[in-house]
Design an enzyme around this catalytic site. Structure first.
Site, mmCIF file in Angstrom:
data_model
loop_
_atom_site.group_PDB
_atom_site.id
_atom_site.type_symbol
_atom_site.label_atom_id
_atom_site.label_comp_id
_atom_site.label_asym_id
_atom_site.label_seq_id
_atom_site.Cartn_x
_atom_site.Cartn_y
_atom_site.Cartn_z
ATOM 1 N N ASP A 63 19.830 -59.754 37.949
ATOM 2 C CA ASP A 63 20.520 -61.051 38.032
ATOM 3 C C ASP A 63 19.929 -61.878 39.177
ATOM 4 O O ASP A 63 19.711 -63.084 39.056
ATOM 5 C CB ASP A 63 22.021 -60.825 38.261
ATOM 6 N N ARG B 122 16.569 -63.161 38.177
ATOM 7 C CA ARG B 122 16.741 -64.246 37.206
ATOM 8 C C ARG B 122 17.081 -65.549 37.925
ATOM 9 O O ARG B 122 16.583 -66.629 37.574
ATOM 10 C CB ARG B 122 17.852 -63.884 36.217
ATOM 11 N N HIS C 213 28.258 -57.245 37.295
ATOM 12 C CA HIS C 213 27.101 -57.483 36.408
ATOM 13 C C HIS C 213 27.647 -57.763 35.007
ATOM 14 O O HIS C 213 27.698 -56.898 34.132
ATOM 15 C CB HIS C 213 26.175 -56.273 36.377
ATOM 16 N N ALA D 153 16.134 -41.224 29.747
ATOM 17 C CA ALA D 153 14.687 -41.306 29.970
ATOM 18 C C ALA D 153 13.916 -41.695 28.714
ATOM 19 O O ALA D 153 12.818 -42.241 28.801
ATOM 20 C CB ALA D 153 14.185 -39.962 30.500
HETATM 21 N N1 LIG Z 1 22.388 -53.444 35.088
HETATM 22 C C1 LIG Z 1 21.506 -54.178 34.421
HETATM 23 O O1 LIG Z 1 21.027 -55.197 34.934
HETATM 24 C C2 LIG Z 1 21.057 -53.818 33.042
HETATM 25 C C3 LIG Z 1 21.639 -52.775 32.370
HETATM 26 N N2 LIG Z 1 21.233 -52.429 31.113
HETATM 27 C C4 LIG Z 1 21.887 -51.288 30.499
HETATM 28 O O2 LIG Z 1 21.048 -50.130 30.632
HETATM 29 C C5 LIG Z 1 21.398 -49.166 29.645
HETATM 30 C C6 LIG Z 1 20.157 -48.588 28.991
HETATM 31 O O3 LIG Z 1 19.462 -49.590 28.287
HETATM 32 P P1 LIG Z 1 18.252 -49.223 27.312
HETATM 33 O O4 LIG Z 1 17.279 -48.319 27.958
HETATM 34 O O5 LIG Z 1 17.782 -50.499 26.751
HETATM 35 O O6 LIG Z 1 19.037 -48.429 26.171
HETATM 36 P P2 LIG Z 1 18.458 -47.435 25.073
HETATM 37 O O7 LIG Z 1 19.529 -47.310 24.048
HETATM 38 O O8 LIG Z 1 17.078 -47.823 24.674
HETATM 39 O O9 LIG Z 1 18.335 -46.056 25.861
HETATM 40 C C7 LIG Z 1 19.431 -45.371 26.364
HETATM 41 C C8 LIG Z 1 19.053 -43.917 26.393
HETATM 42 O O10 LIG Z 1 20.104 -43.219 27.043
HETATM 43 C C9 LIG Z 1 20.266 -41.988 26.400
HETATM 44 N N3 LIG Z 1 21.592 -41.456 26.728
HETATM 45 C C10 LIG Z 1 22.789 -41.767 26.194
HETATM 46 N N4 LIG Z 1 23.760 -41.035 26.744
HETATM 47 C C11 LIG Z 1 23.172 -40.256 27.668
HETATM 48 C C12 LIG Z 1 23.651 -39.274 28.566
HETATM 49 N N5 LIG Z 1 24.934 -38.914 28.588
HETATM 50 N N6 LIG Z 1 22.759 -38.660 29.386
HETATM 51 C C13 LIG Z 1 21.453 -38.972 29.341
HETATM 52 N N7 LIG Z 1 20.940 -39.892 28.494
HETATM 53 C C14 LIG Z 1 21.785 -40.517 27.677
HETATM 54 C C15 LIG Z 1 20.040 -42.296 24.930
HETATM 55 O O11 LIG Z 1 19.709 -41.137 24.172
HETATM 56 C C16 LIG Z 1 18.889 -43.286 25.015
HETATM 57 O O12 LIG Z 1 17.634 -42.635 24.934
HETATM 58 C C17 LIG Z 1 22.351 -49.901 28.691
HETATM 59 O O13 LIG Z 1 23.680 -49.552 29.059
HETATM 60 C C18 LIG Z 1 22.108 -51.361 29.003
HETATM 61 O O14 LIG Z 1 23.221 -52.151 28.690
HETATM 62 C C19 LIG Z 1 20.202 -53.090 30.489
HETATM 63 C C20 LIG Z 1 19.586 -54.140 31.117
HETATM 64 C C21 LIG Z 1 19.980 -54.603 32.414
HETATM 65 O O1 LIG Z 2 23.340 -57.643 28.411
HETATM 66 C C1 LIG Z 2 22.903 -56.494 28.217
HETATM 67 O O2 LIG Z 2 23.338 -55.694 27.364
HETATM 68 C C2 LIG Z 2 21.792 -56.013 29.086
HETATM 69 C C3 LIG Z 2 22.034 -56.440 30.478
HETATM 70 O O3 LIG Z 2 22.895 -55.929 31.156
HETATM 71 C C4 LIG Z 2 21.238 -57.536 31.006
HETATM 72 O O4 LIG Z 2 20.200 -57.890 30.423
HETATM 73 O O5 LIG Z 2 21.640 -58.083 32.032
#
Ligand SMILES: NC(=O)C1=CN([C@@H]2O[C@H](COP(=O)(O)OP(=O)(O)OC[C@H]3O[C@@H](n4cnc5c(N)ncnc54)[C@H](O)[C@@H]3O)[C@@H](O)[C@H]2O)C=CC1
Ligand SMILES: O=C([O-])CC(=O)C(=O)O
Length: 329
Positions: A160, A163, A188, A13
């Site tokens: 995706d 996009r 993904h 969060a």
């Molecule tokens: N499926 C998709 O299309 C996409 C997926 N992502 C993924 O989403 C994830 C989050 O991205 P962001 O918010 O940018 O990362 P971020 O690093 O800004 O935030 C992640 C947060 O998760 C927390 N966290 C880590 N382990 C945890 C746990 N066990 N329980 C609860 N919280 C925990 C961290 O403390 C941090 O605050 C990444 O894995 C990223 O690759 C990002 C963009 C698109």
């Molecule tokens: O590539 C990354 O780490 C984030 C992601 O999943 C996306 O933007 O599709």
């Protein structure tokens, strides 16, 4: 307005997606403008203070639909009574980390979270996994929640999908609203298969409107599949607002239904459709009816699409086999 709040749990969060997501949920965009929500925020101990700050800002918005906020560093408490779970928090890939290390590290997060969902979730729970590697993290969570129907675990492909809509609209000088029935297949990852074979633009077949099959193969598919990396390169941080937007749209459509005449892309447990091995959490074109996803059936899959889907599905099978070896399934 209904009176019983829906409990929405958001993990990670305090992260950048969390910050782009929570205010939209609290304003009613996730479930509807007449549905009150109770937010449960889950963070690791180091993230608790920042999560508290975000909760203070949520308070300061005075959202009429926000029925309460609790912040937890314990998964059992965070998922108690959960109706909608957005599993965003994940372990990012660190320097020198192999893909296997990443899978194992995330297994350590999504296994216990799956078990907490199994123990405490509401009967109608829906889980969307966003944290990467999203499809395999969803598989792990689902495997640890044997009492929750597997179909309630999705991984996010909506970013995706969006996009792909945006790229097609830009190429053809159309509005995004005119582009329908795009599909993303598989994982993904950069090996996903974005597919316009069945898409339409203002009612005409998309391949005909584009009129340039080399553009589809050489530009469209790699641009969509590698867009995440391009955003990181440009922004110095991964997609956050667009990822949060996609999560909102995915859950909104899951609960409220997809528009007639269109479909979206959803990673859900395969039932064997289109030759994807049963149980893999793979992306399919899907519609939502009565609160459930249905895979769009009966599409002709040409040889190039078959090859693209097979590559992506093989990657998913490899990821599944790796986490099995780590004892995570
Ligand atoms: N499926 C998709 O299309 C996409 C997926 N992502 C993924 O989403 C994830 C989050 O991205 P962001 O918010 O940018 O990362 P971020 O690093 O800004 O935030 C992640 C947060 O998760 C927390 N966290 C880590 N382990 C945890 C746990 N066990 N329980 C609860 N919280 C925990 C961290 O403390 C941090 O605050 C990444 O894995 C990223 O690759 C990002 C963009 C698109
Ligand atoms: O590539 C990354 O780490 C984030 C992601 O999943 C996306 O933007 O599709």
């Amino acid at each position: 307005m209904s009176t019983t709040p829906v409990t929405v749990t958001v993990t990670g969060a305090a992260g950048q997606i969390g910050y782009a997501l929570l205010f939209r949920i609290a304003s009613g965009q996730l479930l509807g403008a007449d549905v009150p929500v109770k937010l449960n925020l889950l963070e690791i101990p180091q993230g608790m203070k920042a999560a508290e700050g975000t909760a203070m800002e949520l308070d300061d918005c005075a959202f009429p639909l926000l029925a309460g906020i609790d912040i937890h560093d314990d998964a059992a408490a965070a998922f108690d009574g959960v109706n909608v779970g957005l599993l965003v928090g994940a372990r990012p890939r660190g320097a020198g980390m192999e893909r296997g290390d990443l899978l194992a590290a995330n297994g350590g997060i999504f296994g216990p979270q799956g078990a907490a969902i199994n123990a405490g979730a509401a009967d109608d729970v829906r889980i969307l996994v966003v944290g990467n590697p999203a499809n395999t993290n969803a598989l792990i969570a689902s495997a640890h929640a044997p009492d929750v129907p597997a179909e309630r675990f999705n991984a996010m492909m909506r970013l995706d999908h969006n996009r792909a809509l945006a790229q097609l609209a830009a190429k053809t000088g159309s509005s995004v609203a005119e582009v329908k029935r795009v599909a993303i297949w598989g994982n993904h990852s950069a090996k996903q298969y974005p597919d316009i074979a069945h898409a339409t633009i203002a009612g005409r077949p998309a391949p005909e409107v584009v009129g340039d099959s080399a553009w589809v193969t050489d530009t469209f598919i790699p641009t969509v599949a590698k867009r995440g990396a391009a955003i990181i390169e440009a922004r110095g941080a991964s997609s956050a607002a667009s990822a949060a937007n996609a999560a909102i749209e995915h859950v909104h459509d899951w609960v409220n239904g997809t528009p007639e005449g269109d479909w979206t892309s959803v990673a859900m447990p395969s039932d064997g459709s289109y030759g994807v091995p049963e149980g893999l959490i793979s992306s399919f074109p899907a519609v939502s009816r009565d609160g459930r996803w249905e895979i769009v059936q009966g599409l002709d899959i040409a040889a190039d699409a078959r090859a693209g889907i097979d590559v992506s599905v093989a990657e998913l099978a490899e990821e599944r086999d790796a986490v099995k070896e780590f004892g995570l399934l």
